[in-house]
Scaffold this motif. Structure first.
Motif, PDB file in Angstrom:
ATOM      1  N   ARG A  79       0.749  -1.222   0.036  1.00 41.39           N
ATOM      2  CA  ARG A  79       0.070   0.019   0.010  1.00 41.39           C
ATOM      3  C   ARG A  79       0.751   1.331   0.102  1.00 41.39           C
ATOM      4  O   ARG A  79       1.742   1.094   0.593  1.00 41.39           O
ATOM      5  CB  ARG A  79      -0.784   0.005   1.245  1.00 41.39           C
ATOM      6  CG  ARG A  79      -0.326  -0.378   2.447  1.00 41.39           C
ATOM      7  CD  ARG A  79      -1.141  -0.483   3.611  1.00 41.39           C
ATOM      8  NE  ARG A  79      -1.746  -1.908   3.970  1.00 41.39           N
ATOM      9  CZ  ARG A  79      -1.085  -3.097   4.136  1.00 41.39           C
ATOM     10  NH1 ARG A  79       0.271  -2.869   4.458  1.00 41.39           N
ATOM     11  NH2 ARG A  79      -1.729  -4.213   4.211  1.00 41.39           N
ATOM     12  N   ASP A  80       0.448   2.246  -0.564  1.00 39.16           N
ATOM     13  CA  ASP A  80       1.248   3.490  -0.533  1.00 39.16           C
ATOM     14  C   ASP A  80       0.837   4.598   0.501  1.00 39.16           C
ATOM     15  O   ASP A  80       1.473   5.640   0.614  1.00 39.16           O
ATOM     16  CB  ASP A  80       1.202   4.220  -1.932  1.00 39.16           C
ATOM     17  CG  ASP A  80      -0.217   4.668  -2.142  1.00 39.16           C
ATOM     18  OD1 ASP A  80      -1.170   4.463  -1.431  1.00 39.16           O
ATOM     19  OD2 ASP A  80      -0.407   5.226  -3.351  1.00 39.16           O
ATOM     20  N   ARG A  81      -0.051   4.180   1.552  1.00 35.25           N
ATOM     21  CA  ARG A  81      -0.459   5.137   2.294  1.00 35.25           C
ATOM     22  C   ARG A  81      -1.307   4.203   3.363  1.00 35.25           C
ATOM     23  O   ARG A  81      -1.969   3.303   2.906  1.00 35.25           O
ATOM     24  CB  ARG A  81      -1.317   6.030   1.956  1.00 35.25           C
ATOM     25  CG  ARG A  81      -2.628   5.855   1.382  1.00 35.25           C
ATOM     26  CD  ARG A  81      -3.413   6.805   0.680  1.00 35.25           C
ATOM     27  NE  ARG A  81      -2.404   7.416  -0.502  1.00 35.25           N
ATOM     28  CZ  ARG A  81      -2.397   8.545  -0.989  1.00 35.25           C
ATOM     29  NH1 ARG A  81      -3.170   9.367  -0.833  1.00 35.25           N
ATOM     30  NH2 ARG A  81      -1.644   8.937  -1.980  1.00 35.25           N
ATOM     31  N   GLY A 137       4.128  -0.364   7.946  1.00 38.87           N
ATOM     32  CA  GLY A 137       2.977  -0.405   7.483  1.00 38.87           C
ATOM     33  C   GLY A 137       2.679  -0.776   6.016  1.00 38.87           C
ATOM     34  O   GLY A 137       1.708  -1.230   5.585  1.00 38.87           O
ATOM     35  N   ALA A 138       3.815  -0.358   5.298  1.00 41.47           N
ATOM     36  CA  ALA A 138       3.881  -0.295   3.893  1.00 41.47           C
ATOM     37  C   ALA A 138       3.632  -1.826   3.298  1.00 41.47           C
ATOM     38  O   ALA A 138       3.135  -2.377   2.352  1.00 41.47           O
ATOM     39  CB  ALA A 138       4.679   0.399   3.012  1.00 41.47           C
ATOM     40  N   VAL A 139       4.598  -2.606   4.183  1.00 35.11           N
ATOM     41  CA  VAL A 139       4.938  -3.931   3.666  1.00 35.11           C
ATOM     42  C   VAL A 139       3.880  -5.025   4.478  1.00 35.11           C
ATOM     43  O   VAL A 139       4.107  -6.179   4.241  1.00 35.11           O
ATOM     44  CB  VAL A 139       6.408  -4.394   3.958  1.00 35.11           C
ATOM     45  CG1 VAL A 139       7.122  -3.233   3.067  1.00 35.11           C
ATOM     46  CG2 VAL A 139       6.771  -4.439   5.233  1.00 35.11           C
ATOM     47  N   ALA A 140       3.492  -4.462   5.693  1.00 34.09           N
ATOM     48  CA  ALA A 140       2.705  -5.332   6.499  1.00 34.09           C
ATOM     49  C   ALA A 140       1.374  -6.401   5.644  1.00 34.09           C
ATOM     50  O   ALA A 140       0.761  -5.638   5.172  1.00 34.09           O
ATOM     51  CB  ALA A 140       1.948  -4.676   7.632  1.00 34.09           C
ATOM     52  N   ARG A 141       1.868  -7.650   5.752  1.00 35.20           N
ATOM     53  CA  ARG A 141       0.469  -8.380   5.288  1.00 35.20           C
ATOM     54  C   ARG A 141      -0.701  -8.380   5.872  1.00 35.20           C
ATOM     55  O   ARG A 141      -1.806  -8.575   5.230  1.00 35.20           O
ATOM     56  CB  ARG A 141       1.071 -10.097   5.128  1.00 35.20           C
ATOM     57  CG  ARG A 141       2.307 -10.356   3.963  1.00 35.20           C
ATOM     58  CD  ARG A 141       2.883 -11.426   4.161  1.00 35.20           C
ATOM     59  NE  ARG A 141       1.948 -12.491   4.306  1.00 35.20           N
ATOM     60  CZ  ARG A 141       1.606 -13.311   3.289  1.00 35.20           C
ATOM     61  NH1 ARG A 141       1.822 -12.996   2.087  1.00 35.20           N
ATOM     62  NH2 ARG A 141       0.641 -14.315   3.328  1.00 35.20           N
ATOM     63  N   VAL A 142      -0.533  -7.792   7.080  1.00 39.35           N
ATOM     64  CA  VAL A 142      -1.888  -7.755   7.744  1.00 39.35           C
ATOM     65  C   VAL A 142      -1.859  -6.418   8.446  1.00 39.35           C
ATOM     66  O   VAL A 142      -0.895  -6.000   9.052  1.00 39.35           O
ATOM     67  CB  VAL A 142      -2.079  -8.912   9.010  1.00 39.35           C
ATOM     68  CG1 VAL A 142      -3.277  -8.896   9.613  1.00 39.35           C
ATOM     69  CG2 VAL A 142      -1.796 -10.163   8.581  1.00 39.35           C
TER      70      VAL A 142
END
Ligand code: LMR
Ligand code: MG
Length: 393
Positions: free
Chosen positions: A125-127, A310-315
């Motif tokens: 995600r980007d935000r 937060g950008a890479v978190a799968r959950v």
């Protein structure tokens, strides 16, 4: 790429809410003129003592100089032995590990010329949505300034708050009523946060009264710390999801295994950097539980770390708490992170994506003495005695 030198620079930054906070900026130099920056965020919490920074800096240099800055795993393993998990949300050892972890990640991504989220596997995600904190109120005098703060944040695009509750239920009710009257549905409440102050039955009784005046997405820390049974009792009776801070990986497992929570509150400042946070998120994934990213109120460097996480978190199911850069009145970076429509934007520059300004850093440089003095209520609630009305007899 050998680690050559680690420097710790304490800074003091005031908040808009009228209190001052101490942080330590970490500068890590490695062979080939590479530098990474990290942060030990927010030392202004109980327990009431500070680290001996000269001693800590010496020890970190003794431990890490000469190690390969590229191998973050072995450095982390060594750091965990030297700065053992203390099992507390405001433990100093987690902050020390966070400072080194962030600096190494920054350094490595800078050297590769990529944003940290790429090094971590790529952004999903980007935000992500964030909320602004309203600190715990004990007196009526604190209500009006908080309503003004919410109005000010709304003008800057933030439409979600979280509220610390439980010290004075009557004042909480007065606040929620005034909040509803003034803002209607235009501002949402992400969470009410009991900060482990009350036993589960008192939290439940308070929640039932608050619910007559407001609604929210989730409930945070409604039982004493490590009261797994109490937390599970609360959760069974709650129609809102329950969240608790993960203090270490085993603690996270206990929370999930005991049916105590729906959501793990994951934070680099508690767990000791990004690597343990990724493991805690994997734990939630394995349990089909949810994740939110918490905060101690980091500066831009610390918040940047969280942003890549937060950008890479799968959950990542709930809004995050990371609005430190909006809460502090100054910082040590050239361009702060950007927020848009209540979302924190993931930066795309190399490394953490924020650049330390050494002039600003020097201007903010300070000692580590606490600005709260022995105001225990202020330290706990993050409020100033004057706003609480403590000085009015
Ligand atoms: C803060 O410093 O405002 C937060 O760490 C408060 C808290 O206890 O979550
Ligand atoms: Mg804090």
């Amino acid at each position: 790429m050998k680690i050559e030198r680690i420097r710790l620079i304490p800074v003091m930054i005031p908040r808009r809410t009228g209190i001052d906070n101490r942080h330590v900026i970490v500068r890590l130099d490695a062979a080939g003129d590479w530098t990474g920056w990290g942060e030990m965020s927010d030392l202004s919490h109980l327990p009431l003592y500070q680290m001996d920074l000269a001693n800590l800096e010496g020890a970190l240099n003794d431990l890490l100089v000469g190690m390969d800055a590229r191998v973050i795993g072995p450095v982390e393993a060594l750091m965990e032995r030297a700065y053992t998990v203390e099992g507390h949300k405001y433990s100093r050892s987690g902050l020390v590990r966070q400072g080194i972890d962030l600096a190494l990640h920054d350094l490595q991504a800078r050297r590769a010329g990529i944003p940290l989220h790429v090094l971590l596997g790529g952004a999903l995600r980007d935000r992500f949505k964030v909320c602004y904190p309203i600190f715990r109120m004990r007196s009526q005098a604190e209500i009006a300034p908080n309503l003004e703060r919410i109005a000010e944040m709304a003008r800057r695009g933030f439409d979600l708050i979280r509220v610390y509750v439980g010290a004075n239920v009557e004042e909480d009710l007065r606040f929620l009523e005034a909040f509803g009257e003034r803002f209607g549905d235009s501002i949402g409440i992400k969470s009410i946060d009991f900060s482990n102050l009350l036993d589960w039955r008192r939290s439940l009784a308070a929640t039932e009264r608050y619910a007559e005046l407001a609604d929210w997405m989730l409930i945070e820390s409604p039982a004493p710390e490590e009261d797994y049974g109490g937390l599970a009792e609360f959760r069974r009776r709650s129609r809102w999801p329950v969240s608790e801070h993960v203090n270490h990986l085993w603690h996270g497992w206990q929370l999930l295994h005991g049916g105590c929570v729906d959501i793990l509150n994951v934070s680099p400042y508690v767990l000791g950097g990004l690597r343990p946070c990724l493991r805690a998120i994997a734990l939630a994934e394995a349990a089909h539980a949810s994740v939110l990213i918490g905060t101690t109120q980091e500066l831009n460097l610390g918040t940047a770390g969280v942003t890549h996480l937060g950008a890479v978190a799968r959950v990542l199911d709930y809004p995050a708490d990371n609005t430190g850069p909006e809460l502090y009145t100054a910082d040590v970076v050239r361009e702060p992170l950007r927020y848009e429509g209540g979302h924190l934007l993931v930066p795309d520059g190399a490394g953490l994506g924020v650049e330390v300004d050494e002039t600003l850093l020097n201007e903010r440089r300070t000692g580590l003495a606490s600005t709260f003095g022995t105001d225990l209520v202020g330290m706990l609630d993050r409020t100033s005695a004057s706003e609480r009305g403590d000085n009015l007899s």
